[in-house]
Motif scaffolding. Structure first.
Motif, mmCIF file in Angstrom:
data_model
loop_
_atom_site.group_PDB
_atom_site.id
_atom_site.type_symbol
_atom_site.label_atom_id
_atom_site.label_comp_id
_atom_site.label_asym_id
_atom_site.label_seq_id
_atom_site.Cartn_x
_atom_site.Cartn_y
_atom_site.Cartn_z
ATOM 1 N N LEU A 285 -8.468 12.026 7.449
ATOM 2 C CA LEU A 285 -7.607 10.999 8.046
ATOM 3 C C LEU A 285 -8.427 9.940 8.790
ATOM 4 C CD1 LEU A 285 -4.812 9.914 8.757
ATOM 5 C CD2 LEU A 285 -4.755 11.500 10.693
ATOM 6 N N THR B 150 4.307 16.537 7.773
ATOM 7 C CA THR B 150 3.489 15.706 8.659
ATOM 8 C C THR B 150 2.315 15.128 7.866
ATOM 9 O OG1 THR B 150 2.568 17.832 9.338
ATOM 10 C CG2 THR B 150 4.098 16.779 10.852
ATOM 11 N N PRO B 151 1.654 14.105 8.417
ATOM 12 C CA PRO B 151 0.586 13.427 7.654
ATOM 13 C C PRO B 151 -0.478 14.381 7.126
ATOM 14 C CG PRO B 151 1.134 12.133 9.592
ATOM 15 C CD PRO B 151 1.925 13.411 9.702
ATOM 16 N N ASP B 152 -0.841 15.413 7.898
ATOM 17 C CA ASP B 152 -1.889 16.327 7.443
ATOM 18 C C ASP B 152 -1.499 17.023 6.151
ATOM 19 O OD1 ASP B 152 0.038 17.261 9.303
ATOM 20 O OD2 ASP B 152 -0.988 19.176 9.489
ATOM 21 N N THR C 29 9.358 15.951 11.397
ATOM 22 C CA THR C 29 8.702 15.981 12.711
ATOM 23 C C THR C 29 8.831 17.280 13.507
ATOM 24 O OG1 THR C 29 10.650 14.992 13.774
ATOM 25 C CG2 THR C 29 8.936 13.475 13.013
ATOM 26 N N ARG D 153 7.759 7.616 5.935
ATOM 27 C CA ARG D 153 8.846 6.955 6.646
ATOM 28 C C ARG D 153 10.104 7.019 5.793
ATOM 29 N NH1 ARG D 153 6.664 7.195 10.745
ATOM 30 N NH2 ARG D 153 5.125 5.804 11.630
ATOM 31 N N ALA E 133 12.804 4.719 16.128
ATOM 32 C CA ALA E 133 11.942 4.093 15.125
ATOM 33 C C ALA E 133 11.769 4.960 13.874
ATOM 34 C CB ALA E 133 10.578 3.778 15.737
ATOM 35 N N ASP E 134 12.122 6.228 13.960
ATOM 36 C CA ASP E 134 12.029 7.107 12.787
ATOM 37 C C ASP E 134 13.303 7.084 11.940
ATOM 38 O OD1 ASP E 134 9.443 8.570 13.207
ATOM 39 O OD2 ASP E 134 10.422 9.104 15.085
ATOM 40 N N ASP F 266 0.812 -1.215 0.000
ATOM 41 C CA ASP F 266 0.000 0.000 0.000
ATOM 42 C C ASP F 266 0.849 1.270 0.000
ATOM 43 O OD1 ASP F 266 -2.337 -1.368 -0.011
ATOM 44 O OD2 ASP F 266 -2.636 -1.293 2.173
ATOM 45 N N LEU G 259 -1.987 14.666 3.252
ATOM 46 C CA LEU G 259 -3.410 14.444 2.964
ATOM 47 C C LEU G 259 -4.053 15.642 2.293
ATOM 48 C CD1 LEU G 259 -4.654 12.601 6.168
ATOM 49 C CD2 LEU G 259 -4.240 11.630 3.896
ATOM 50 N N VAL H 202 1.300 9.165 6.206
ATOM 51 C CA VAL H 202 2.519 8.898 6.974
ATOM 52 C C VAL H 202 3.712 8.746 6.025
ATOM 53 C CG1 VAL H 202 3.678 7.192 8.430
ATOM 54 C CG2 VAL H 202 1.307 7.867 8.917
ATOM 55 N N ASN I 291 -10.165 7.379 6.500
ATOM 56 C CA ASN I 291 -9.106 6.590 5.856
ATOM 57 C C ASN I 291 -8.500 5.584 6.826
ATOM 58 O OD1 ASN I 291 -9.516 8.153 3.634
ATOM 59 N ND2 ASN I 291 -7.448 9.029 3.530
ATOM 60 N N HIS J 98 2.517 6.562 2.905
ATOM 61 C CA HIS J 98 1.249 5.840 2.964
ATOM 62 C C HIS J 98 0.151 6.811 2.552
ATOM 63 C CE1 HIS J 98 -2.020 3.455 4.976
ATOM 64 N NE2 HIS J 98 -1.341 2.536 4.348
ATOM 65 N N PRO J 99 -0.409 6.639 1.359
ATOM 66 C CA PRO J 99 -1.296 7.681 0.834
ATOM 67 C C PRO J 99 -2.579 7.845 1.649
ATOM 68 C CG PRO J 99 -1.179 5.796 -0.680
ATOM 69 C CD PRO J 99 -0.188 5.533 0.405
ATOM 70 N N ALA J 100 -3.052 6.781 2.274
ATOM 71 C CA ALA J 100 -4.323 6.892 2.997
ATOM 72 C C ALA J 100 -4.170 7.666 4.306
ATOM 73 C CB ALA J 100 -4.885 5.503 3.277
ATOM 74 N N THR J 101 -3.022 7.509 4.959
ATOM 75 C CA THR J 101 -2.850 8.169 6.259
ATOM 76 C C THR J 101 -1.854 9.320 6.204
ATOM 77 O OG1 THR J 101 -1.155 6.548 6.844
ATOM 78 C CG2 THR J 101 -3.396 6.083 7.582
#
Lengths: 722, 327
Positions: free
Chosen positions: B311, A715-717, A634, A598, A660-661, A425, A720, A596, B314, A591-594
Motif C-alpha cells: 500500500l 478493507t483496503p488490505d 468497515t 466506495r 461520506a461512506d 483510475d 490488495l 479503497v 502504491n 481503487h486498485p492501487a490503494t
C-alpha cells in the motif's frame, strides 16, 4: 387498508421532540437523590478473583457503596438457579457478582456507587483486583473442534441426492467469514432504578421491550410484575442489543434496593462491546452443484458461530438457504462454539444477514461459473412456492422487485465481464443480492381512548428504537377512522400499557398495527351504536342524529369512550410461508492501487407488503443499507486472543460508516398488500433492509476487480492482498 | 480520571512559570487528545494549565514564509487563504484529519503533541512500554494492522497519528518553542522521535517548554500538491498510509519535490532519498514508481501490517501522479 390504496407520506409525529431535545431518553430522567454507578471490569478472560481491594474506593469522597461478589445483595431469582448450576451444554451460568469466577474479559467485578458520576468514576479507578488466571479460549478458528449442534437447531436435509452439491456437473465450494460486529447505537445502554419499600420497583431503561424488561426483573426479584414499572419511551437505537435486560441492569436494581436510593448506570463505550452482545463471528462453508445451464441441483451450507461458555446463543444463520431457491437437494447444518467471551445477541437481520452474505455470494460465484448473469441465474432457480415448508408464499413479488431494481440501477447496461469497467483510475462494479426475513406477527394489545374534544389516544406497551412506531400507528388509526393525523396520539414505552411484544424481528407494525387496526375498528362500532361517526377528520353526529360527541359522553356520564383490543394472527397464517423480501443493487468503485472501495450508488427494493408509513419506511431502508455498508466495508470487532480482549472498542477504531461512506440510497417499494399477514397487508422491513446487502457489495467488488473477497469487512488490505 | 486542579493563563511567561512550579502540571490547549488520555487513565496530570487565552493563534506572513501560532485551530489553518495559496498541502492534510468538530477544537501545537492511537497504549490492562516503560510491547505479536513499517524498535511499533505533521515535515517547517531557558528552534523533522529504547518520549520537547509557533518557508511547490490518505472509511479514521507530495515541475521535469508519509512510523516519515533521486527527473509514473520502491528500502512488516509494504509505495505513486497532473 389491505387494499392497493397507497398510504400518504407523513412526517415523524415525534420528529420535533427528537430534534429539539424534548424527547427524553432513559439517562435523562431526573429522579431526586439519584446516585451513580460505575462498573469495574475484569482484565482477564478466564479464572478467579483471588483478592479484590475496595477499601480505598470506599473511603473516596461521595462513595456510598462498593459491591463485589463478597457483598453483593442476593438476587433471589438468580440464587434459585445458583451460580454454578450447569447449562444443558455443560457450561456454567453467569451470575454477575455471584462468585469469584471470571468467564470473560470485561466482566463486571465491582459496582461503585457514589453521589456524583465523577466521584463514582474516580472511586472505580481505585478498586484493585488480583486473579488466578486460567487458560482462555476466545478464538473460534482455534476452537472449531468444540463446535456442537445447539439444542432445538437440528440439521436440515431435503432431497434424495444429498451429495448432489459434490457430484453435479458444475460444483462451487467456498468458505465465508464474518467478523464480530457490535451494535453500537449512539445511545449507551443502562438503567435508572429506584424502589418504594422492598417490593415496588420503577426503572427507566434502554430496552426494546418494556414488558420483557418487566418480566426479567419480576423473575429476578420474585415480585409481581404489577409492582414493576418500566419506562422507555425513546430509545437511541438498539439494533437488537436492547432485546435482553442484561445482568448489570438487574444488578443495579438490586443495588438500588440495598441502598434505598435511586441508582443510575450508563455503560461506557468500551463496555458496549462486551456487556450487551454482538453479532457473532461466524464461519460458513457452502458447496453448490448445478447443471451446465445453471439449474441448481444441490446446496450444502454449514455455519459455525460463537456463543459464550455460559449461554447457548443461536440464530437462524442457515434458514434462508433452505427455501430461497428451487433446489431439489439441500442440507444445512448450524453449530455453535462456546468461547470465553461475553454472549452474543441478535443484531439487525440476525442470522440471516450472516447467512445471506454466504449464500448470495455463492449464488453469484455459481452464476459466473455457469456463465450466466447473476440475475438470470436467480430467476432460473426461482422458488415459486416455499420448498422447505411446501407451502405457498403469502405474497412474493420478488420477480417484480428484480425487474424494478435492475432497471433502476442499469443492470443490463453494464458489461458483465469482471474487471471490464473503468472510470479514470477506478474500477467500476455492479453487484446484486437478495434478502429475506420472516414476516412475523405476534400478539399485541392496544387501548383506545376517544376524548370529548375529539382527540384519540392510543396506548400499547411497545417500543420505538428509531423506526417511527408512533408514526406508523397514528397512520393506521388515521386510515381506519379517518380522524385527522393531528388528533391522534400514540403512547408507548410504558409497561403499564396494554401488553405487546418487544420491538424485534421486524414485527412491530404487523403485531401492534393489527391491534391498532382492531381497536380503531371497534371504536368505530362503538360510535355507530352511540349515534356518532368519524367524518371528514373529526367525530360528528351520525346521519339523522343531532347529539355531538360531547353531548353523548355527558349523557352517558363519561369523559371519554374507551376500548381495548388484543390481536393476533389466526390459523390462516399456518397455511402459508410468510416472508418479506428485498433486492439490493450496489454500484461500487474500487481503487486498485490503494484497495479503497466506495459504494457509489444503491438501489434497494423491498417487497414488504403494503407500506403503512412511506417516509419512515424509506428511512428504515436507508438505515438498514447504511448498516449493510458497515457490514460490507468497515465494521469489525477485533480481539487480541492472547489477552481475550478487544483492541478497538471505541468509535474511532470500530468503524461504523460515516456520511461520506454512504451514497444516495434509492428505495423502491413494491407496496402491494399481503392478503394474509395482517389487516393492513403489511410485512416487516427492518431486517430485510440490511440482510443480503453485504453480498451485493462483495459481488460488485468481484465484478469490478475479478477478486472474490469472502471475508468481511472488505478493507483496503484485503483488496490488495487478494 | 484522577482529580486535578485547573488554571488559566494569559501569557507565555505565566504558562511557563506555572509548569516550572508544578512537576505534575500539563498544558491544555484544544484537549481533543489529552482529555481522552486522562479519561482512560493513561495520563494523570494533577494540574491543567489552560493556555487557550495565550495570544498565540495568529497566522501571518513573514519575509520568508508563513508563521502559524501554536494555538491556531486546525480549522482556521486549513481555511486560511494564505495557507491555501502558499501551502495547499498543509490545508489538505488538515482536512484529511479527524472530523470538523475535532478540527474546530484542536490546535497546531496540540496536533504535534498528540500521542499514538495504538490500542495497547490506551488500555491499561495491556502491556505498553510507551505508557508504562518496561511493561513490554503489547502490539508486537498482536494486533499490528495499524502499526509501523519504518523505524520501529523491539520496544515499540506504534505510529504517530497526525496528518498535519506529515505536511509540515514535507514543507520543512521549523518549530519555535520557549521555556525556562528561553526560546529555541527545532526543525520539524527533528521534533518527533523514533521509539528506540525510550518509546515513552514522543518528541524532543523538554519538560516545561511551550510550543509557540511554526514557520513554513516559502517554496515553489504549491502548483503540484496532493495529500492522499488511505483509510478504512471515508472520513474520521486514522491513516493506514498517507502521503504528502508536492512538486515544482518545469518543462516536464521535477525541479523540486517533497515527500512524506503518515501511518508508517513513530514520527512523520520524510522520504529524502526518494526526493533526491526524483530531482531533475521527468515527472513520469515510471520514475514515481522507482522513487517509491527506493523509499521502501528499509520497510519491515510486523505481520498484520504486511499489506502496507504494498500500500505504501502504491500510495506514493498515486499521490505523485495526482500532484503532477494538476494544472
Amino acid at each position: 387498508m389491505g387494499t392497493d390504496k397507497k398510504s400518504e407520506p407523513i412526517n415523524r409525529v415525534d420528529g420535533r421532540a427528537k430534534v429539539t431535545g424534548k424527547a427524553k431518553y432513559f439517562a435523562e430522567f431526573e429522579v431526586p437523590g439519584v446516585t451513580y454507578c460505575v462498573m469495574v471490569t475484569s482484565t482477564i478472560a478466564r479464572g478467579t478473583i483471588t483478592t479484590i481491594n475496595t477499601k480505598t474506593a470506599e473511603r473516596a469522597p461521595g462513595v456510598l457503596a462498593v459491591f463485589t461478589h463478597l457483598n453483593m445483595p442476593a438476587i433471589p431469582g438468580w440464587a434459585e438457579q445458583g451460580s454454578n448450576s450447569k447449562l444443558p451444554s455443560g457450561g456454567e451460568r453467569y451470575r454477575m457478582l455471584g462468585s469469584n469466577k471470571i468467564l470473560f474479559n470485561g466482566q463486571p467485578i465491582a459496582l461503585v456507587i457514589a453521589d456524583t458520576l465523577e466521584r463514582a468514576q474516580h472511586a472505580a479507578s481505585l478498586v484493585t483486583a488480583s486473579y488466578n488466571k486460567s487458560e482462555h479460549h476466545t478464538d473460534l478458528l482455534k476452537n472449531k473442534e468444540k463446535a456442537a449442534m445447539p439444542p432445538r437447531m437440528g440439521d436440515y436435509t431435503r432431497g434424495s441426492d444429498t451429495n448432489a452439491h459434490n457430484t453435479a456437473p458444475v460444483v462451487m465450494k467456498a468458505d465465508y467469514t464474518i467478523p464480530i460486529e457490535v451494535h453500537n447505537p449512539m445511545e449507551l445502554a443502562g438503567i435508572l432504578a429506584f424502589w418504594e419499600g422492598d417490593d415496588k420497583l420503577t426503572v427507566y431503561a434502554k430496552t426494546q421491550g418494556v414488558k420483557s424488561t418487566q418480566r426479567t426483573l419480576a423473575g429476578a426479584f420474585k415480585i409481581d410484575e404489577k409492582n414493576i414499572q418500566v419506562y422507555s419511551e425513546f430509545v437511541g437505537g438498539g439494533f437488537g442489543m436492547g432485546l435482553r435486560t442484561w445482568p448489570q441492569e438487574v444488578a443495579v436494581a438490586a443495588a438500588a434496593r440495598a441502598l434505598k436510593k435511586p441508582v443510575k448506570l450508563v455503560l461506557t463505550r468500551d463496555q458496549m462491546f462486551t456487556l450487551v452482545g454482538h453479532r457473532p463471528y461466524t464461519i460458513q462453508h457452502i458447496s453448490m452443484g448445478a447443471t451446465q445451464d445453471g439449474q441448481l441441483l444441490g446446496i450444502y451450507h454449514e455455519a459455525t458461530g460463537e456463543t459464550a461458555s455460559y449461554d447457548d446463543f443461536t440464530e437462524g444463520t442457515v434458514g434462508m438457504t433452505r427455501f430461497m431457491y428451487a433446489c431439489p437437494n439441500v442440507t444445512t447444518k448450524y453449530r455453535i462454539v462456546p468461547l470465553d467471551r461475553g454472549v452474543p445477541i441478535w443484531m439487525r437481520g440476525p442470522g440471516e444477514a450472516t447467512g445471506a452474505f454466504a449464500l448470495e455470494s455463492a449464488i453469484d460465484e455459481m452464476a459466473y461459473k455457469v456463465n450466466m448473469d447473476p440475475l438470470q441465474f436467480r430467476l432460473k432457480n426461482f422458488a415459486e412456492t416455499d420448498p422447505e415448508k411446501n407451502k405457498p408464499f403469502s405474497s412474493n413479488n420478488l420477480k417484480e422487485a428484480y425487474e424494478l431494481g435492475s432497471e433502476k440501477i442499469g443492470w443490463a447496461k453494464r458489461n458483465p465481464a469482471p474487471a471490464s469497467m473503468k472510470e479514470g483510475d477506478w474500477l467500476v462494479g455492479y453487484g446484486m443480492s437478495t434478502g429475506v426475513f420472516g414476516a412475523h406477527r405476534g400478539e399485541s394489545t392496544c387501548r383506545a381512548q376517544l376524548n370529548a374534544d375529539g382527540t384519540l389516544l392510543l396506548q400499547s406497551a411497545t417500543s420505538d428504537i428509531g423506526p417511527g412506531t408512533s408514526t406508523a400507528m397514528v397512520q393506521i388509526a388515521h386510515e381506519v377512522t379517518g380522524l385527522s393525523i393531528g388528533k391522534i396520539h400514540f403512547e408507548l414505552g410504558n409497561a403499564a400499557f396494554p401488553p405487546s411484544g418487544s420491538q424485534g424481528g421486524s414485527s412491530t407494525v404487523s403485531s401492534v398495527g393489527s391491534a391498532v387496526f382492531d381497536v380503531c375498528t371497534a371504536l368505530k362500532g362503538m360510535l355507530t351504536e352511540a349515534g356518532l361517526t368519524f367524518d371528514n377528520g373529526t367525530v360528528k353526529s351520525a346521519q339523522g342524529k343531532s347529539d355531538s360527541l360531547q353531548d353523548v359522553l355527558s349523557k352517558q356520564n363519561k369523559t371519554f369512550f374507551e376500548v381495548t383490543r388484543s390481536s393476533k394472527g389466526g390459523a390462516e397464517l399456518e397455511k402459508y410461508s410468510l416472508y418479506s423480501f428485498s433486492i439490493h443493487f450496489a454500484e461500487v468503485r474500487v481503487h486498485p492501487a490503494t484497495g479503497v472501495v466506495r459504494v457509489k450508488r444503491v438501489v434497494t427494493v423491498a417487497d414488504s407488503g403494503r407500506i403503512v408509513s412511506p417516509k419512515t419506511a424509506a428511512s428504515q431502508m436507508i438505515g438498514g443499507v447504511t448498516g449493510g455498508i458497515g457490514m460490507a466495508l468497515t465494521e469489525e470487532g477485533i480481539i487480541d486472543h492472547r489477552f481475550g480482549r478487544f483492541v478497538n472498542n471505541n468509535l474511532a477504531d470500530y468503524h461504523v460508516p460515516v456520511s461520506a461512506d454512504v451514497p444516495h440510497i434509492e428505495t423502491i417499494f413494491i407496496d402491494k398488500p399481503d392478503p394474509i399477514t395482517n389487516p393492513m397487508g403489511s410485512k416487516g422491513m427492518g431486517e430485510i433492509a440490511l440482510i443480503g446487502f453485504s453480498a451485493a457489495v462483495a459481488n460488485a467488488v468481484y465484478h469490478a476487480t475479478g477478486k472474490r473477497i469472502r471475508e468481511l469487512p472488505i478493507t483496503p488490505d484485503k483488496i490488495l492482498s487478494a | 480520571m484522577n482529580q486535578f486542579s485547573y488554571m488559566r493563563v494569559t501569557s507565555k511567561e505565566s504558562a511557563i512559570a506555572a509548569l516550572a512550579k508544578d512537576k505534575a502540571a500539563m498544558f491544555l490547549a484544544g484537549g481533543t487528545n489529552l482529555v481522552d488520555l486522562m479519561k482512560s487513565g493513561v495520563t494523570s496530570p494533577e494540574r491543567l494549565v489552560d493556555i487557550n487565552n495565550v495570544p498565540l493563534a495568529t497566522i501571518e506572513e513573514t519575509k520568508t514564509g508563513l508563521r502559524i501560532g501554536a494555538l491556531a485551530k486546525n480549522t482556521a489553518v486549513a481555511e486560511n487563504a494564505l495557507v491555501i495559496k502558499h501551502f495547499p498541502l498543509l490545508s489538505q492534510a488538515l482536512k484529511a484529519g479527524a472530523s470538523p468538530q475535532l478540527r474546530n477544537m484542536a490546535t497546531v501545537g496540540g496536533n504535534m503533541m498528540q500521542r499514538t492511537r495504538c490500542h495497547y497504549f490506551y488500555d491499561s490492562a495491556l502491556p505498553c512500554n510507551k505508557r508504562s516503560p518496561g511493561s513490554g510491547c503489547g502490539a508486537i505479536g498482536g494486533f499490528t494492522r495499524m502499526h509501523a513499517i519504518f523505524g520501529a524498535s523491539d520496544k515499540c511499533i506504534a505510529v504517530h497519528p497526525s496528518d498535519m505533521c506529515v505536511a509540515l515535515t514535507a514543507l520543512d517547517a521549523v518549530i519555535t518553542v520557549t521555556g525556562p531557558k528561553g526560546e529555541r528552534k527545532i526543525p520539524f523533522g527533528d521534533f518527533h522521535r523514533l521509539p528506540g529504547d525510550t518509546p515513552e518520549q514522543d518528541n524532543n520537547l523538554q519538560r516545561g517548554e511551550l510550543i509557540i509557533a511554526v514557520d513554513i518557508p516559502f517554496n515553489q511547490l504549491a502548483a503540484h500538491t496532493h495529500y492522499l490518505k488511505v483509510r478504512d472509511r471515508a472520513s474520521y479514521a486514522f491513516a493506514l498510509v498517507s502521503v504528502g507530495a508536492a512538486m515544482q515541475i518545469r518543462g516536464g521535469n521535477i525541479a523540486d519535490v517533497r515527500l512524506a508519509m503518515g501511518g508508517v512510523a513513530h514520527k512523520p516519515w520524510r522520504l529524502k532519498e526518494a526526493e533526491a533521486w526524483l530531482k531533475e527527473k521527468s515527472a513520469t509514473e515510471e520514475n514515481f514508481r522507482k522513487a517509491a520502491s527506493m523509499a521502501m528500502a528499509n520497510a519491515k512488516s510486523q505481520g498484520g501490517n504486511a499489506f502496507k509494504l504494498t500500500l505504501a509505495p502504491n500510495t506514493i505513486v498515486e499521490a505523485l501522479k495526482t500532484a503532477a497532473a494538476q494544472a
